[in-house]
Design a protein around this motif. Structure first.
Motif, PDB file in Angstrom:
ATOM      1  N   UNK A  37      11.297 -31.332   8.694  1.00  0.00           N
ATOM      2  CA  UNK A  37      11.299 -31.303  10.136  1.00  0.00           C
ATOM      3  C   UNK A  37      10.157 -31.394  10.774  1.00  0.00           C
ATOM      4  N   UNK A  38       9.188 -30.631  10.358  1.00  0.00           N
ATOM      5  CA  UNK A  38       7.911 -30.571  10.955  1.00  0.00           C
ATOM      6  C   UNK A  38       7.117 -31.830  10.921  1.00  0.00           C
ATOM      7  N   UNK A  39       7.034 -32.437   9.859  1.00  0.00           N
ATOM      8  CA  UNK A  39       6.437 -33.479   9.662  1.00  0.00           C
ATOM      9  C   UNK A  39       6.958 -34.539  10.413  1.00  0.00           C
ATOM     10  N   UNK A  40       8.655 -34.691  10.451  1.00  0.00           N
ATOM     11  CA  UNK A  40       9.295 -35.670  11.277  1.00  0.00           C
ATOM     12  C   UNK A  40       8.540 -35.559  12.733  1.00  0.00           C
ATOM     13  N   UNK A  90       5.895 -34.208  14.020  1.00  0.00           N
ATOM     14  CA  UNK A  90       4.608 -34.837  14.218  1.00  0.00           C
ATOM     15  C   UNK A  90       4.449 -36.060  14.289  1.00  0.00           C
ATOM     16  N   UNK A  91       5.224 -36.603  13.593  1.00  0.00           N
ATOM     17  CA  UNK A  91       5.238 -38.164  13.487  1.00  0.00           C
ATOM     18  C   UNK A  91       5.765 -38.801  14.728  1.00  0.00           C
ATOM     19  N   UNK A  92       7.046 -37.989  15.208  1.00  0.00           N
ATOM     20  CA  UNK A  92       7.593 -38.797  16.262  1.00  0.00           C
ATOM     21  C   UNK A  92       6.972 -38.573  17.641  1.00  0.00           C
ATOM     22  N   UNK A  93       6.335 -37.347  17.767  1.00  0.00           N
ATOM     23  CA  UNK A  93       5.726 -37.122  19.050  1.00  0.00           C
ATOM     24  C   UNK A  93       4.320 -37.409  18.835  1.00  0.00           C
ATOM     25  N   UNK A  94       3.700 -38.061  17.621  1.00  0.00           N
ATOM     26  CA  UNK A  94       2.378 -38.443  17.819  1.00  0.00           C
ATOM     27  C   UNK A  94       1.404 -37.420  17.883  1.00  0.00           C
ATOM     28  N   UNK A  95       1.579 -36.261  17.401  1.00  0.00           N
ATOM     29  CA  UNK A  95       0.819 -34.994  17.413  1.00  0.00           C
ATOM     30  C   UNK A  95      -0.320 -35.251  16.521  1.00  0.00           C
ATOM     31  N   UNK A  96      -0.422 -36.170  15.644  1.00  0.00           N
ATOM     32  CA  UNK A  96      -1.479 -36.091  14.714  1.00  0.00           C
ATOM     33  C   UNK A  96      -3.072 -36.106  15.456  1.00  0.00           C
ATOM     34  N   UNK A  97      -2.954 -36.797  16.502  1.00  0.00           N
ATOM     35  CA  UNK A  97      -4.019 -36.758  17.613  1.00  0.00           C
ATOM     36  C   UNK A  97      -4.546 -35.369  17.809  1.00  0.00           C
ATOM     37  N   UNK A  98      -3.578 -34.698  18.536  1.00  0.00           N
ATOM     38  CA  UNK A  98      -3.797 -33.321  19.084  1.00  0.00           C
ATOM     39  C   UNK A  98      -4.326 -32.606  17.847  1.00  0.00           C
TER      40      UNK A  98
END
Lengths: 165, 356
Positions: free
Chosen positions: B6-9, B11-19
Motif C-alpha cells: 500500500x505504501x509503495x502504491x 508513493x507511486x500514485x502520488x509521485x512522492x519519490x521527489x519529496x
C-alpha cells in the motif's frame, strides 16, 4: 577471557541483542504513552467544549412536568403546540371534552406531526404517517411505534402536562 | 506485507519519490547559531494552533450585534471555552513574537541574500498579514478595549489625504465602529486573510525546502570540509517536533494560569478607560505617534510619524536589493547598521510605550 570481552563490547551494537530490543520496546511504550496522554489532555477539553450545548439540552430535556398557562381555555376540537423539555408536543382538546397530550415527534424519522382537525387524526407530512388522535397509536404509514403519551391535568388557570414514568 | 505494498502504491500514485528524495538529501547547517533555525518552525506551529483554536471558537462565536454576548458565553458558560479562547490569545501573541524573532535572526544571518530574496519578501508579506490578523481579531469580542483599539487603529487610514476617509469608512462599515465593523472584521479574519495567507505560506515554506537554511557569513567563510551539517530528516525534524512540544506546553500553561479576560461590553458613549494602550506588537507605532506628536503637534505630527514608519518598512522590505552579494562589502555593513538601528528603535519605542 579476551574473546569474552570482545563479545561484550560488540554485542550491544547488534540490533538483535535482547538488551537493545527491550530498550527499544521501552522507548516505544514511553512515546506511545506520552502521545496518548497528550491526545487525552487535548481531546477531553475539546470534546467537552463541543459537547457543551448537548449537556445543556440534556438537562433541559430531563423536564418531567410543564405548566401551560391559560391552556385550559383551548377551544374544543383544536390543538396547541408546546415545548416539552426540548422537543415539540401536542395538547388536544377533543370534541367530546377529553384532553390528550403527547409528543409531536414522529416515531418514524423525527419530523414534527400535526393535528388534523377535520379528519381528527394526527398526521406526519414527511412520509405520510398517521396516528390516532385519542391514543397516539400508529394507524398507518411507516411509523413503527405510537407517539409518547403524557398525563394531562386541567386546572382553573392552566393545564399541567406530566411525563408518564 | 500488505501495508508495504500500500505504501509503495501510494508513493507511486502520488509521485512522492521527489519529496522523499528531497527530504533525504536536505541538510541543516550545524553551528553555534543553529538555535535560531527553530523560530520559523515555532511561528508555523503557533499558526497551526491558531487555525485549530480559531475553528473551535467559530463553533460558538456570532459576529454582529451579538458578538460580545457570544464571547461572554464562550468565556463563562461553554465548558472549557475560556481555555480555547485563552489558548487562541496566547498563541496569537506567541505567533507574532516568534515571527519577529525569526525575521530578525534571518536578517542577522543574512539569509535574505541571493537566492533567498523571495523567502524574505514573502516573509514580510506574511508578517503584515499576521499583524492584520491580530488587529482584526482584537475587535471580535467587542469589549471596551477592542472597541477603542479599533477606533484608534482606524484613524491611521483615516489620516491619509483624500482617499483615507472613504477607505476607513468602508473598512468600518459606517462612520463609527459598530456591529457592521465586527461583521466585516470577522470576514476578514476568518476568510480573506487565510485565503491570502495560506498560498503565501506555501510559497514561503517551499522556498525553505528549495534553498535550504542559510548559514551565517561566519560559517560561509569556513572551508566546506569544516562545516558541519545534520540531516533534515529525521534529525532536524525530530528536534523541531521537540521544540513544538515545549511551545505547546508553554502556551497551555500560560493559557491555563493566566486566562484571557473579557472586559465590559463596548459602549459607544463611554469615555476611554485610563491607561489604555495597544497590544505590544503595535506599541512601537503607538509610542512613535505619541513622541512625534509631542514634537510636532496636530495632524502634521501624525502624518510625519506615519510617513517615517512607512518609509522604514519599505526600506526594511527592500534590504535584499541593497545587500545581495555573498561577500561582505561596505553596503552590507551599512545594511547591518541600519538593521541594528531598526531593532534598537523598535525595542526602545516599545519599552517607552509601556512607560509613557
Amino acid at each position: 577471557m579476551k574473546d569474552e570481552q570482545e563479545m561484550v563490547l560488540t554485542d550491544p551494537s547488534s540490533p538483535s541483542s535482547p538488551e537493545d530490543v527491550s530498550r527499544r520496546k521501552f522507548l516505544q511504550t514511553g512515546v506511545f504513552g506520552a502521545c496518548a496522554v497528550y491526545i487525552g489532555a487535548i481531546g477531553y477539553p475539546v470534546f467537552r467544549y463541543l459537547n457543551s450545548p448537548v449537556e445543556a439540552s440534556q438537562l433541559a430535556s430531563a423536564v418531567k412536568e410543564v405548566t401551560l398557562d391559560k391552556a385550559n381555555e383551548l377551544a374544543v376540537g383544536t390543538a396547541l403546540m408546546f415545548k416539552f423539555g426540548t422537543s415539540p408536543a401536542l395538547l388536544i382538546h377533543h370534541a367530546d371534552g377529553s384532553w390528550v397530550a403527547m409528543s409531536a415527534v414522529c416515531t418514524h424519522m423525527g419530523c414534527t406531526v400535526k393535528f388534523d382537525e377535520g379528519a381528527k387524526k394526527i398526521t406526519c407530512a414527511c412520509h405520510g404517517g398517521v396516528f390516532d388522535a385519542a391514543t397516539g397509536e400508529n394507524i398507518s404509514g411507516p411509523p413503527p411505534r405510537p407517539l409518547e403519551r403524557y398525563d394531562v391535568k386541567v386546572n382553573d388557570a392552566n393545564v399541567v402536562v406530566t411525563k408518564i414514568s | 506485507m500488505k501495508l508495504e505494498t500500500l505504501k509503495a502504491d501510494l508513493v507511486e500514485r502520488l509521485g512522492l519519490e521527489e519529496a522523499i528524495k528531497l527530504a533525504g538529501k536536505k541538510t541543516v547547517p550545524v553551528h553555534k547559531h543553529t538555535f535560531w533555525y527553530f523560530w520559523g518552525g515555532i511561528s508555523l506551529f503557533s499558526f497551526l494552533i491558531q487555525v485549530v483554536t480559531g475553528i473551535l471558537l467559530m463553533v460558538y462565536y456570532r459576529p454582529g450585534p451579538e458578538a460580545y454576548e457570544s464571547v461572554r458565553q464562550i468565556t463563562y458558560q461553554i465548558q472549557f471555552g475560556w481555555l480555547i479562547r485563552s489558548v487562541h490569545n496566547w498563541s496569537a501573541n506567541f505567533f507574532l513574537f516568534s515571527v519577529f524573532v525569526h525575521m530578525f535572526s534571518v536578517f542577522l544571518m543574512k539569509a535574505y541574500r541571493r537566492p533567498r530574496e523571495v523567502g524574505w519578501y514573502s516573509g514580510i508579506a506574511l508578517l503584515l498579514l499576521g499583524l492584520t490578523f491580530g488587529f482584526s481579531g482584537y475587535l471580535l469580542p467587542m469589549d471596551e478595549l477592542s472597541f477603542f483599539a479599533t477606533k484608534v487603529g482606524m484613524e491611521i487610514p483615516n489620516a491619509v489625504p483624500i482617499i483615507g476617509p472613504p477607505i476607513a469608512n468602508l473598512l468600518r462599515g459606517g462612520l463609527e465602529v459598530n456591529e457592521f465593523t465586527v461583521q466585516r472584521f470577522f470576514a476578514l479574519h476568518v476568510v480573506i486573510l487565510p485565503l491570502l495567507y495560506m498560498p503565501l505560506l506555501g510559497l514561503h515554506l517551499w522556498m525553505v525546502q528549495k534553498h535550504g537554511n542559510a548559514a551565517p557569513p561566519s560559517e560561509e567563510a569556513k572551508e566546506p570540509s569544516q562545516r558541519k551539517t545534520m540531516p533534515f530528516f529525521p534529525n532536524f525534524v525530530a528536534q523541531d517536533l521537540g521544540v513544538w512540544l515545549i511551545v505547546l506546553n508553554l502556551i497551555s500553561l500560560l493559557a491555563a494560569l493566566f486566562p484571557w479576560q473579557l472586559g465590559p461590553q463596548a459602549d459607544p458613549l463611554a469615555a476611554a478607560p485610563e491607561g489604555i494602550h495597544p497590544e505590544w506588537y503595535f506599541m512601537s507605532q503607538f509610542a512613535m505617534l505619541k513622541l512625534i506628536g509631542r514634537m510636532i503637534p496636530g495632524l502634521a505630527g501624525e502624518a510625519a510619524a506615519m510617513t517615517l514608519f512607512t518609509l522604514g518598512l519599505v526600506l526594511w522590505a527592500l534590504i535584499p536589493v541593497f545587500d545581495k552579494d555573498k561577500t561582505n562589502t561596505k553596503r552590507s555593513r551599512q545594511v547591518l547598521y541600519f538593521g541594528i538601528f531598526v531593532i534598537l528603535v523598535l525595542l526602545s519605542t516599545t519599552f517607552m510605550g509601556f512607560v509613557i
